[in-house]
Design an enzyme around this catalytic site. Structure first.
Site, PDB file in Angstrom:
ATOM      1  N   ASP A 132       0.974  -1.132   0.008  1.00 15.40           N
ATOM      2  CA  ASP A 132      -0.064  -0.045  -0.038  1.00 15.40           C
ATOM      3  C   ASP A 132       0.753   1.251  -0.083  1.00 15.40           C
ATOM      4  O   ASP A 132       2.055   1.283   0.482  1.00 15.40           O
ATOM      5  CB  ASP A 132      -0.902   0.132   1.147  1.00 15.40           C
ATOM      6  CG  ASP A 132      -2.264  -0.805   1.038  1.00 15.40           C
ATOM      7  OD1 ASP A 132      -2.373  -1.200   0.077  1.00 15.40           O
ATOM      8  OD2 ASP A 132      -2.666  -1.003   2.176  1.00 15.40           O
ATOM      9  N   ARG A 182      -1.785  -0.721  -8.344  1.00 20.80           N
ATOM     10  CA  ARG A 182      -3.355  -0.372  -7.707  1.00 20.80           C
ATOM     11  C   ARG A 182      -3.179   1.177  -8.140  1.00 20.80           C
ATOM     12  O   ARG A 182      -2.360   1.891  -7.508  1.00 20.80           O
ATOM     13  CB  ARG A 182      -3.610  -0.821  -6.598  1.00 20.80           C
ATOM     14  CG  ARG A 182      -4.702  -0.181  -6.154  1.00 20.80           C
ATOM     15  CD  ARG A 182      -5.218  -0.379  -4.461  1.00 20.80           C
ATOM     16  NE  ARG A 182      -5.061  -1.778  -4.161  1.00 20.80           N
ATOM     17  CZ  ARG A 182      -4.502  -2.318  -2.936  1.00 20.80           C
ATOM     18  NH1 ARG A 182      -4.059  -1.407  -2.129  1.00 20.80           N
ATOM     19  NH2 ARG A 182      -4.505  -3.496  -2.600  1.00 20.80           N
TER      20      ARG A 182
END
Length: 305
Positions: A132, A182
């Site tokens: 992330d 992402r």
């Protein structure tokens, strides 16, 4: 008003005292809508239910303000336990990790060692891991570590945030690694020196990097709840004949479940980001900052208690 609420909840998300209190009092007042449970055993059934609805998953064991090597090691063990559970239970799930929870703010050596431990187990069990992206202060260090890990491991990707000016350049710089990325708008409060302050500019940059990464031929996960961004992505997929196995949509657990099902029924790969763990407070505050409707949901929950 919306911007004031966003800034207020982002401010609260960084409060260490409230984070500590949240661990004591549990997922009350609506947090359970966005956080699936506190242990991997609780989350397994949630993943199974989502998989049965043709939804893929990525799970995140929440953790913030890690301040010791022991805490980082414990978080690492929890991630490894989750990877093994995914394989053992034959779940359609990946793992997402935050480098600060694995010791990044302690030392590069600790976070690198912990990520290598995680990725060795992930590759042994055929489970993909996404790193992330956190706030701007950690951006370059995250990308540098990702590049190092990508030379050794295949089952690893990371995140690019559309609200940062640097994102287009970062995607071009990462291209030689054939990265699984992402793409997100971004959920942290950043200075206008490094990030677009206006939503319309963020949206335009989001579209630009989605098209860029898809046309580059690399795997693209579009993480959004925005119908305009979703429709734009579908248009790019059609116009450029992007293979269906080169992309997916991602949404957060507890937000727009009907839309998630709709996309899955339309034949798109739809992955749900499912967080769990006792350290849920910072994540929960950022979800309240993102959408005023989430705040209304929580207030209704408090009124019923």
């Amino acid at each position: 008003m919306e911007m004031m609420m966003r800034n207020f909840f982002l401010f609260l998300s960084k409060n260490r005292m409230l984070t500590k209190m949240s661990k004591k009092y549990g997922r009350r007042f609506g947090a359970a809508r966005f956080v699936a449970g506190e242990t991997i055993d609780e989350v397994v059934q949630v993943i199974k239910n989502l998989n049965e609805s043709n939804l893929s998953v990525t799970i995140d064991h929440l953790g913030e303000f890690i301040s010791s090597g022991e805490e980082a090691n414990e978080m690492t063990l929890q991630v490894i336990k989750a990877i093994k559970a995914i394989r053992h239970k034959q779940l359609d799930s990946q793992i997402s990790v935050k480098l600060t929870s694995l010791g990044m703010d302690i030392s590069n050596e600790i976070v690198m060692r912990n990520m290598q431990r995680i990725l060795r187990v992930a590759e042994e069990n055929d489970v993909f891991v996404t790193i992330d992206m956190e706030d701007y202060a950690h951006c370059q260090r995250t990308l540098d570590l990702f590049k190092q890990l990508k030379k050794e491991f295949h089952h690893v990707g990371t995140v690019i945030q559309a609200y940062l000016y640097r994102s287009e350049k970062d995607i071009e710089d990462l291209r030689k690694y054939s990265p699984h990325l992402r793409l997100v708008k971004g959920a942290y409060k950043e200075s206008k020196e490094v990030a677009y302050p206006m939503k319309k500019d963020v949206d335009e940059n989001f579209k630009k990097i989605i098209k860029m990464h898809l046309i580059n031929g690399n795997y693209t996960a579009i993480a959004t709840h925005d119908d305009q961004i979703i429709e734009y992505t579908k248009q790019i997929i059609r116009e450029h004949k992007i293979p269906t196995d080169q992309c997916e949509f991602q949404m957060l657990y507890g937000i727009r479940p009907e839309k998630q099902m709709e996309l899955a029924k339309q034949g798109y790969k739809m992955r749900v980001y499912v967080p769990y763990g006792g350290d849920w407070y910072g994540y929960f505050m950022r979800r309240l900052a993102e959408r005023p409707a989430n705040v209304l949901f929580v207030l209704k929950g408090m009124m019923r208690k």
